[in-house]
Structures are given as structure tokens and as C-alpha cells.
Motif scaffolding. Structure first.
Motif, short mmCIF file in Angstrom:
data_model
loop_
_atom_site.label_atom_id
_atom_site.label_comp_id
_atom_site.label_asym_id
_atom_site.label_seq_id
_atom_site.Cartn_x
_atom_site.Cartn_y
_atom_site.Cartn_z
N GLY A 120 -91.29 -42.21 8.35
CA GLY A 120 -91.38 -41.24 9.45
C GLY A 120 -91.43 -41.88 10.83
N LEU A 121 -91.35 -43.21 10.89
CA LEU A 121 -91.35 -43.90 12.19
C LEU A 121 -90.10 -43.54 12.98
CD1 LEU A 121 -92.61 -47.54 11.47
CD2 LEU A 121 -93.66 -45.87 12.98
N ALA A 122 -90.28 -43.25 14.27
CA ALA A 122 -89.14 -42.91 15.13
C ALA A 122 -89.17 -43.78 16.39
CB ALA A 122 -89.19 -41.44 15.51
N VAL A 123 -88.00 -44.25 16.79
CA VAL A 123 -87.89 -45.04 18.03
C VAL A 123 -86.70 -44.52 18.83
CG1 VAL A 123 -88.93 -47.14 17.10
CG2 VAL A 123 -86.47 -46.80 16.89
N GLU A 124 -86.78 -44.71 20.14
CA GLU A 124 -85.69 -44.29 21.02
C GLU A 124 -85.31 -45.42 21.95
OE1 GLU A 124 -86.67 -40.87 23.31
OE2 GLU A 124 -87.01 -39.56 21.57
N CYS A 125 -84.06 -45.42 22.39
CA CYS A 125 -83.62 -46.32 23.45
C CYS A 125 -82.55 -45.61 24.26
CB CYS A 125 -83.09 -47.63 22.89
SG CYS A 125 -82.65 -48.79 24.22
N GLN A 126 -82.74 -45.61 25.58
CA GLN A 126 -81.78 -44.94 26.46
C GLN A 126 -81.49 -45.74 27.72
OE1 GLN A 126 -83.34 -41.33 28.23
NE2 GLN A 126 -85.45 -42.03 28.00
N GLN A 127 -81.83 -47.04 27.66
CA GLN A 127 -81.72 -47.83 28.89
C GLN A 127 -80.29 -48.28 29.19
OE1 GLN A 127 -84.86 -46.69 29.72
NE2 GLN A 127 -84.33 -48.28 31.18
N GLU A 128 -79.50 -48.53 28.15
CA GLU A 128 -78.14 -49.03 28.36
C GLU A 128 -77.15 -47.87 28.41
OE1 GLU A 128 -77.70 -52.14 28.99
OE2 GLU A 128 -79.76 -52.75 28.51
N ALA B 42 -77.84 -42.28 24.67
CA ALA B 42 -79.21 -42.52 24.19
C ALA B 42 -79.27 -42.37 22.68
CB ALA B 42 -80.19 -41.57 24.86
N VAL B 43 -80.12 -43.19 22.04
CA VAL B 43 -80.18 -43.21 20.58
C VAL B 43 -81.62 -43.04 20.10
CG1 VAL B 43 -79.83 -44.65 18.52
CG2 VAL B 43 -78.15 -44.70 20.36
N GLY C 106 -86.54 -34.63 34.02
CA GLY C 106 -85.82 -34.14 32.85
C GLY C 106 -84.32 -34.02 33.05
N GLN C 107 -83.80 -34.35 34.25
CA GLN C 107 -82.37 -34.19 34.45
C GLN C 107 -81.60 -35.28 33.72
OE1 GLN C 107 -84.46 -35.31 36.72
NE2 GLN C 107 -83.54 -36.74 38.18
N HIS C 108 -80.38 -34.94 33.28
CA HIS C 108 -79.53 -35.93 32.60
C HIS C 108 -79.01 -36.92 33.62
CE1 HIS C 108 -79.63 -33.84 28.79
NE2 HIS C 108 -79.31 -32.71 29.40
N VAL C 109 -79.03 -38.20 33.26
CA VAL C 109 -78.58 -39.22 34.20
C VAL C 109 -77.19 -39.75 33.88
CG1 VAL C 109 -80.91 -39.98 34.81
CG2 VAL C 109 -79.75 -41.04 32.87
N ASN C 110 -76.64 -39.32 32.73
CA ASN C 110 -75.23 -39.62 32.48
C ASN C 110 -74.60 -38.49 31.69
OD1 ASN C 110 -75.67 -40.02 29.68
ND2 ASN C 110 -76.29 -42.13 30.04
N PHE D 226 -78.19 -38.59 22.06
CA PHE D 226 -78.42 -37.56 23.07
C PHE D 226 -78.22 -38.17 24.44
CE2 PHE D 226 -82.36 -39.64 22.01
CZ PHE D 226 -83.02 -39.84 23.22
N ARG D 227 -78.22 -37.33 25.44
CA ARG D 227 -78.01 -37.83 26.80
C ARG D 227 -79.31 -38.38 27.36
NH1 ARG D 227 -74.12 -33.27 29.71
NH2 ARG D 227 -72.48 -33.29 28.11
N ALA D 228 -79.21 -39.53 28.03
CA ALA D 228 -80.39 -40.15 28.66
C ALA D 228 -80.90 -39.25 29.77
CB ALA D 228 -80.03 -41.52 29.22
#
Length: 416
Positions: free
Chosen positions: A299-307, A290-291, A281-285, A274-276
Motif C-alpha cells: 500500500g506504499l505510495a510515492v509521487e514525483c512531479q519535479q521533472e 507527474a507520476v 492547486g493550478q496545473h503548471v504544465n 497526472f498533471r503537476a
């Protein structure tokens, strides 16, 4: 600390000190709460004397010519284990004799009213007291087995709690995350932001960072838990009425495993892109970099959107997922351990506060060791004041581990 059986001292194979609460009922709470107070405990003296004698016996046995290769290797290993403990024990004994001589001299000087010499002797005694405490702590560090994960890098997560009255939790969460980033810089560690979800009014909802360097987990393992803030908000009705608000935020510190520690089957993963998003809440790219990774069996969920790179975000998210899965393994092991201690530090379910930051009184209180520190700004700057507090916790953990050993020893001697 392992029990002294068959003439051999052995450390416990697994002692996760980060997972038990420092005991409020231990005998040392009634004393000076430092390593020197524990040193004076009769059972400690008795135990260290036995180790010192054993070291002498083993050294003597090593000189015998009748030993076979296996016996030689066994005794050499034992001698290597005992040598630093015996040396530290003798060093403390020598320092203790110097203190006693100085105390006797101070009594004589006091009676003769030789003020200048008395002042010099008292300064020397203060210096020797500090040396004694340092030597005692060094000795107990030798007795307490090193944590398996002490040298590991960590994933550190911060999450804002909820409170009535606005953004106090989010603001405090941002200050705490900044504090740990500054502390990493102070310790010359590497601090890589993995996830960062800002609040709309300048605070922080949630953030995570990967921290690597020398003994990172050892220093940060006691930061896990609920941190409470008490302050008057800077804006709004409460600020005008000078009303104190209370808020919380939580810190989770996970030792970062090597890839071999946790096998993750790609078939068990659902990966979404998804978009970071930034503040508000605005999209920055404009790309789906983002993943989000969901581990289907747990059921564990993790996110990363820094790169900006989707591949980099995926790698970081997988690393975080492994750390969380490994934490579940650790908790399962710990739940099987027979321990009377409360195993509550570092878990998301932590409900009791571990530390309070009272801005109106300019005081930080760590409730586990009843330790107060003044000057909140110094603590939040993440430098010497925070390092002093963290080292105080480490010293108490060492004392607690030795005390637990004494309780076990006394129980065995009493037939328990």
C-alpha cells in the motif's frame, strides 16, 4: 561494540545507531557529556589496557616461526584491527601526561604569582584539553563499528504538522527544507528535489529530496523525527496580540539503497500519471508528466512531479519507493534485536519531539542530549552552527555505543 571473547575483539555486525534514542539515564549525563569524561571511566581504562596488551602479544606471536598460514593470516588481521586502537591509546596517555605536568607547573606558578607565565601555561593547557577530547573521540570512533549505511545517499522528506491558527507549520517546514538544502551545499553534497508541494501562503506542505555525497546518512540520520517551533506569527490576530503559537513538522531520513538491495516486481506496481500542480492547486504544465506509484502488496505510495519528463519522474519515484521498502526491512530487523533502548528515531510514528526552535528566546534545544544553541538564524542558515549541532549528536551516539558495551561487559562480569 562487540564483546571481548576468546581474546578477540569483534564489532557487532549490525548496530543501527540512528534507531535508538540517546539514553537519558547513562552515567555520562552526570559527567561532562564528552569523550574525555568517558575516557576517564575505570571500565574504559581497563578494557583499553587489555586491548593494548593483546596487541603486544599478537605482535610478538607474529614473529614466531612455528605458525602455519592460517594462524599467520588470523593474527595479521587481528593485529591490523588492534594497531590503530593501541596507537590512539598511547597517544592519549602521552597527552594526559603533558596535561598533568602543566597542571603541576600552573600550581607552582600560581604560588609564585608569575602571572604572565601562568597565562601562557593556562593557554597551553586549554589547547591540550581540546587535543585530548579530539584524540578520545578518534579512539571511540575506532571502537564503535562503522554503520552499514553511513556512506549511503538518502531520501529526506519533510511534512508540515497541524496547528490551530494558520500557516506556522507550513512556513516552518519550508524553512527547514531550505536549511537542509543549504546544509547540503555547505557539505558539498548533491541535493535533488524529488517532490515539492507548496502551501498557498508561501509555506510548504510536503517535500522530498535525494541527497548524495560523502557520508550523507551518517550526518543526517539523527534529523529524523518531530521538530517543534514556537514563534509569534508575522500576520493575523496573534501577531498583533504578541501570542506565541506552537507548531510541528516531521523529518524522515531514509538510507537510499542500491537497486540490488530491493527487488520490485513490476506486477506489484500500479502507476498513475497526472498533471503537476503548483501553489494554489493550478496545473503548471499541460501534459501528464507527474507520476504516482503504488506498491500493491504494502500500500506504499510515492509521487514525483519535479521533472518535465514522465520517464524521469517515474525513475525518481521508483528510487524513492525502493528506499521506503528498504526502510521496512530495516525496521523488521531492528524489532528482532534484543535492545533496551527506545528505537524511535527516523520513523513516521515518532511522537516525541526531538528538537525545539524557540524564536521568541532565539534558542534551539535538542532534547535528546539537553543541548542548547543560540541564534536560530545561524542554525537555519544550514552552515557551521548546524554542523556543530549535528557533530555534537554524533559524538553522543559514539559515547552511547561505548557505554552500552560497558553495560554489557559489567553484566557479564557480574554473571548477568
Amino acid at each position: 561494540v562487540g564483546l571481548h571473547s576468546h581474546g578477540f575483539w569483534r564489532p557487532k555486525p549490525f548496530l543501527d545507531a540512528a534507531r535508538f534514542t540517546l539514553s537519558f539515564n547513562s552515567w555520562h549525563r552526570k559527567n561532562h557529556q564528552d569523550s574525555q569524561a568517558l575516557w576517564k571511566h575505570e571500565a574504559v581504562q581497563k578494557y583499553l589496557e587489555s586491548l593494548s596488551k593483546e596487541y603486544q602479544q599478537v605482535s610478538h606471536q607474529l614473529s614466531a616461526h612455528s605458525l602455519n598460514d592460517f594462524e599467520q593470516r588470523t593474527l595479521r588481521r587481528r593485529c591490523a584491527d588492534l594497531s590503530p586502537i593501541a596507537a590512539a591509546f598511547q597517544e592519549i596517555k602521552e597527552a594526559e601526561r603533558e596535561v598533568q605536568e602543566l597542571e603541576a607547573m600552573c600550581t607552582e606558578l600560581d604560588s609564585r604569582d608569575e602571572k604572565q607565565l601562568l597565562e601562557l601555561a593556562l593557554e597551553e593547557k586549554e589547547s591540550l584539553d581540546k587535543k585530548m577530547n579530539m584524540l578520545c573521540r578518534k579512539l571511540f570512533q575506532l571502537l564503535v563499528p562503522k554503520e552499514k549505511y553511513d556512506t549511503s545517499p538518502v531520501i529526506l522528506e519533510v511534512t508540515a504538522g497541524r496547528t490551530t491558527g494558520g500557516d506556522i507549520c507550513q512556513q516552518f517546514t519550508k524553512e527547514m527544507f531550505d536549511m537542509y538544502q543549504s546544509y547540503a551545499d555547505y557539505k558539498r553534497w548533491t541535493f535533488d528535489v524529488v517532490n515539492y508541494t507548496p502551501a498557498e501562503i508561501g509555506g510548504l506542505h510536503h517535500a522530498a529530496a535525494h541527497i548524495s555525497g560523502e557520508n550523507v546518512y551518517r550526518h543526517l540520520k539523527y534529523e529524523g523525527g518531530t521538530h517543534r517551533v514556537q514563534r509569534i506569527p508575522e500576520t493575523g490576530m496573534s501577531s498583533r496580540m504578541q501570542r506565541i503559537h506552537t507548531g510541528t513538522m516531521s523529518v524522515i531520513v531514509l538510507p537510499q539503497p542500491e537497486e540490488v538491495d530491493v527487488k520490485v516486481d513490476p506486477k506489484d506496481l500500479r502507476i498513475d500519471t497526472f498533471r503537476a500542480k503548483g501553489a494554489g492547486g493550478q496545473h503548471v504544465n499541460k501534459t501528464d508528466s507527474a507520476v504516482r506509484i503504488v506498491h500493491l502488496p504494502t500500500g506504499l505510495a510515492v509521487e514525483c512531479q519535479q521533472e518535465r519528463s514522465q520517464q524521469l519522474n517515474k525513475e525518481i519515484a521508483l528510487r524513492t519507493l525502493r528506499a521506503k521498502l528498504y526502510q521496512q526491512v530495516l525496521e523488521k530487523q531492528l524489532s528482532q534485536e534484543q535492545s533496551a533502548r527506545k528505537l524511535q528515531l527516523g520513523t513516521r510514528a515518532q511522537s516525541e519531539r526531538i528538537r525545539t526552535y524557540n524564536f521568541t528566546q532565539d534558542r534551539v534545544t535538542d532534547h535528546r542530549i539537553s543541548y542548547d544553541a543560540r541564534n536560530i538564524k545561524e542554525i537555519l542558515s544550514g552552515k557551521e552552527a548546524l554542523d556543530k549541532l549535528i557533530n555534537r549528536l554524533l559524538e553522543f551516539a559514539e559515547i552511547e555505543a561505548v557505554t552500552q558495551y560497558l553495560e554489557n561487559l559489567q553484566s557479564l562480569e557480574g554473571g548477568g
